[in-house]
Design an enzyme around this catalytic site. Structure first.
Site, short mmCIF file in Angstrom:
data_model
loop_
_atom_site.label_atom_id
_atom_site.label_comp_id
_atom_site.label_asym_id
_atom_site.label_seq_id
_atom_site.Cartn_x
_atom_site.Cartn_y
_atom_site.Cartn_z
N HIS A 307 0.97 -1.26 0.06
CA HIS A 307 0.03 0.13 0.00
C HIS A 307 1.09 1.36 -0.09
O HIS A 307 1.96 1.21 0.62
CB HIS A 307 -0.91 -0.14 1.44
CG HIS A 307 -2.12 0.91 1.21
ND1 HIS A 307 -2.04 2.25 1.28
CD2 HIS A 307 -3.47 0.59 0.70
CE1 HIS A 307 -3.22 2.72 1.18
NE2 HIS A 307 -3.88 1.75 0.67
N ASP A 364 -8.11 -5.61 0.11
CA ASP A 364 -8.74 -6.10 -1.16
C ASP A 364 -8.08 -7.62 -0.98
O ASP A 364 -8.68 -8.47 -1.77
CB ASP A 364 -8.08 -5.48 -2.39
CG ASP A 364 -8.76 -4.27 -2.69
OD1 ASP A 364 -10.10 -4.15 -2.36
OD2 ASP A 364 -8.18 -3.42 -3.31
N1 ACO Z 1 4.26 -7.74 -4.66
C1 ACO Z 1 5.78 -7.50 -4.89
N2 ACO Z 1 6.27 -6.56 -4.94
C2 ACO Z 1 5.80 -5.51 -4.57
C3 ACO Z 1 4.53 -5.35 -4.27
C4 ACO Z 1 3.48 -6.67 -4.56
N3 ACO Z 1 2.26 -6.48 -4.35
N4 ACO Z 1 4.04 -4.07 -4.02
C5 ACO Z 1 5.13 -3.42 -4.01
N5 ACO Z 1 6.20 -4.33 -4.33
C6 ACO Z 1 7.74 -3.86 -4.18
C7 ACO Z 1 7.99 -3.16 -5.62
O1 ACO Z 1 8.32 -3.90 -6.64
C8 ACO Z 1 9.09 -2.17 -5.01
O2 ACO Z 1 10.02 -2.77 -5.13
P1 ACO Z 1 11.43 -1.85 -5.42
O3 ACO Z 1 11.55 -0.85 -4.44
O4 ACO Z 1 12.55 -3.06 -5.18
O5 ACO Z 1 11.46 -1.32 -6.81
C9 ACO Z 1 8.45 -1.88 -3.69
O6 ACO Z 1 7.77 -2.98 -3.23
C10 ACO Z 1 7.69 -0.43 -3.54
O7 ACO Z 1 6.50 -0.42 -4.28
P2 ACO Z 1 5.86 0.59 -5.16
O8 ACO Z 1 4.97 0.08 -6.34
O9 ACO Z 1 7.12 1.39 -5.60
O10 ACO Z 1 5.01 1.17 -4.10
P3 ACO Z 1 3.99 2.11 -4.37
O11 ACO Z 1 3.61 2.84 -2.98
O12 ACO Z 1 4.45 3.02 -5.54
O13 ACO Z 1 2.76 1.22 -4.81
C11 ACO Z 1 0.83 -0.24 -4.58
C12 ACO Z 1 1.70 0.81 -3.72
C13 ACO Z 1 0.54 0.07 -5.91
C14 ACO Z 1 -0.35 -0.79 -3.81
C15 ACO Z 1 1.64 -1.78 -4.65
O14 ACO Z 1 2.20 -2.05 -3.48
C16 ACO Z 1 0.99 -2.71 -5.64
O15 ACO Z 1 1.35 -2.91 -6.93
N6 ACO Z 1 0.21 -3.75 -5.01
C17 ACO Z 1 -0.50 -4.82 -5.64
C18 ACO Z 1 -1.99 -4.25 -6.10
C19 ACO Z 1 -2.72 -4.02 -4.96
O16 ACO Z 1 -3.22 -4.69 -4.32
N7 ACO Z 1 -3.37 -2.58 -5.14
C20 ACO Z 1 -4.55 -2.33 -4.13
C21 ACO Z 1 -3.97 -1.08 -3.41
S1 ACO Z 1 -4.95 -0.71 -2.02
C22 ACO Z 1 -6.41 0.06 -2.71
O17 ACO Z 1 -6.25 0.57 -3.64
C23 ACO Z 1 -7.72 -0.27 -2.01
#
Ligand code: ACO
Length: 430
Positions: A307, A364
């Protein structure tokens, strides 16, 4: 703590006001920066940009706190209903008996959609994604409500719009489902509560007896309450941005629905179930999928994990996990996906990659299990999220248009393209 921040640019220094929130959150107000220095601030993805001073929702991502108008989400989840929570978010206080009665009554009376709108449903193919139908139909509501297209609505008109959208979006969602399965539309019923009415419109059939299940109504209320607001998330920011042009509220909410649709936001609940099904079909080896999520080249992420704001735990996820267990128990359903979800959560939470990056299950991760148990098809999960998030969108829109410093939202940029160039006529180009 200082009430100004000092910025030193070359030889000069500038004082910038510091804003302090109720819970001592701090912001540096850079509004005057461009005029005084010629500089803008850069923050790709708005990772650290405050877009509003808001009185609606407080969340602390480190401590896992979420409060609507100061009331902890745990209390609302336990004691409130979606209808009451919607009023709280939009109007700032819990309604008294009279206000709640009027609000509920207005929602019931506004449940029906114009008969002509049924023809629009007839025009959609049965394969249409319900989010596409929802966003277009919400926009289409403007056709039958031209009174609401002017740039400024008075208090009574806003109230009318809020109940209209809250009531009709639920009917549109249910109709889109009936359309997709080729069953007759079921009209709203005046003596049902908001969530019971929705369940009835979804699952009743003129030739079959259908009894609304109270356990499911309670669970649906809970899901909607937990999704009702989450401050400046992607879709709410979209609503604020679109609404800031004084676009009408139908178009504004329709844009919010579009933003919510993406798999990185509201679309994640659909992705979670599809991912769990994939893991089940692959033999249920959760460790293998955790490894895959860690491998950047795989292009795979654990949906329902991580998140932007919560870096410790998502309080909504804890509540919803408990409810998922209760609903499945009450219905006597044994869903292997719930077991896979629990194992996956365990494997990920004990994995160093997930620990280091502070990735936890979000709301979710478990909501899909409950929605599935209710009989809601997977491609409607994000629609359910949209119905739940609507009060938050409306509350933020209201707060924004009524703010004394209201302005059209218009970020700036740093241009990095070619410097001045000459036009080359087509026959002289290489
Ligand atoms: N699985 C594996 N790796 C992950 C995940 C995941 N679900 N989420 C983040 N990471 C990793 C990224 O690859 C990144 O790694 P790095 O630093 O080595 O490049 C690091 O963790 C940070 O992730 P970001 O994508 O930069 O974090 P951001 O805050 O931009 O994104 C997000 C948050 C979009 C929710 C992300 O965690 C994600 O894609 N999760 C899966 C989708 C999801 O569940 N979305 C629902 C969000 S809740 C909602 O909207 C109600």
């Amino acid at each position: 703590m200082p009430d100004t921040a000092k910025l030193i640019l070359g030889e000069k220094s500038y004082d910038l006001p510091v804003i302090t929130g109720t819970e001592n959150e701090k912001a540096i107000d850079i509004t005057s920066l461009r005029n005084s220095t010629g500089y803008i601030t850069m923050d790709s993805g708005f990772m650290n940009t405050g877009a509003a001073v808001s009185n609606i929702t407080y969340l602390d991502g480190e401590l896992g706190i979420l409060r609507y108008r100061g009331i902890p989400i745990e209390q609302l989840a336990e004691q409130s209903t979606f209808v009451e929570t919607a009023y709280l978010l939009i109007y700032g206080t819990l309604p008294n008996k009279e206000e709640l009665g009027k609000w509920s009554q207005a929602l019931t009376e506004n449940s029906y959609i114009h008969e002509d709108m049924k023809h629009f449903f007839d025009g959609y193919p049965s394969t249409a994604h319900p989010m596409a139908i929802l966003s277009s139909m919400v926009s289409t509501l403007s056709i039958h409500n031209s009174w609401a297209l002017k740039p400024n609505l008075n208090e009574a008109e806003k109230y009318r719009m809020f109940v209209l959208l809250l009531a009709k979006m639920r009917t549109i969602a249910a109709y889109s489902y009936k359309k997709s399965i080729g069953e007759p539309y079921i009209y709203p019923t005046d003596n049902f509560s908001y969530c019971a009415n929705f369940m009835n419109m979804m699952f009743a059939h003129p030739s079959r007896h259908y009894e609304v299940n109270e356990t499911l109504v309670k669970a649906l209320n809970l899901i909607f309450v937990l999704h009702a607001d989450h401050e400046q998330n992607c879709s709410t920011s979209t609503v604020r941005l679109v609404g800031s042009s004084k676009s009408n509220l139908f178009a504004t909410i329709s844009a919010g629905i579009g933003a919510l649709w993406g798999p990185l936001h509201g679309g994640a609940n659909q992705e979670v179930i599809e991912m769990l099904e994939q893991i089940r079909d692959d033999g249920g080896n959760v460790k293998k999928w955790v490894e895959k999520a860690k491998d950047k080249d795989s292009g795979f992420r654990l949906y329902g994990f991580g998140h932007r704001v919560y870096k410790n735990f998502d309080p909504r996820a804890n509540i919803i996990k408990k409810s998922a267990n209760e609903v499945l128990d009450a219905l006597g359903i044994e869903d292997p996906l719930l077991e896979i979800a629990k194992k996956l959560e365990e494997a990920a939470l004990s994995d160093q990659y997930f620990i280091d990056k502070k990735l936890y299950p979000n709301v979710d991760f478990y909501s899909g299990i409950i929605l599935k148990a209710m009989g809601i098809p997977v491609n409607m999960f994000t629609v359910m999220f949209a119905i739940g998030r609507l009060p938050g969108w409306l509350a933020h829109w209201k707060e924004m248009v009524e703010a004394p410093d209201f302005k059209i939202n218009r970020p700036r940029q740093i241009y990095h393209g070619p410097a001045i160039n000459n036009y080359i006529p087509l026959d002289l180009r290489k």
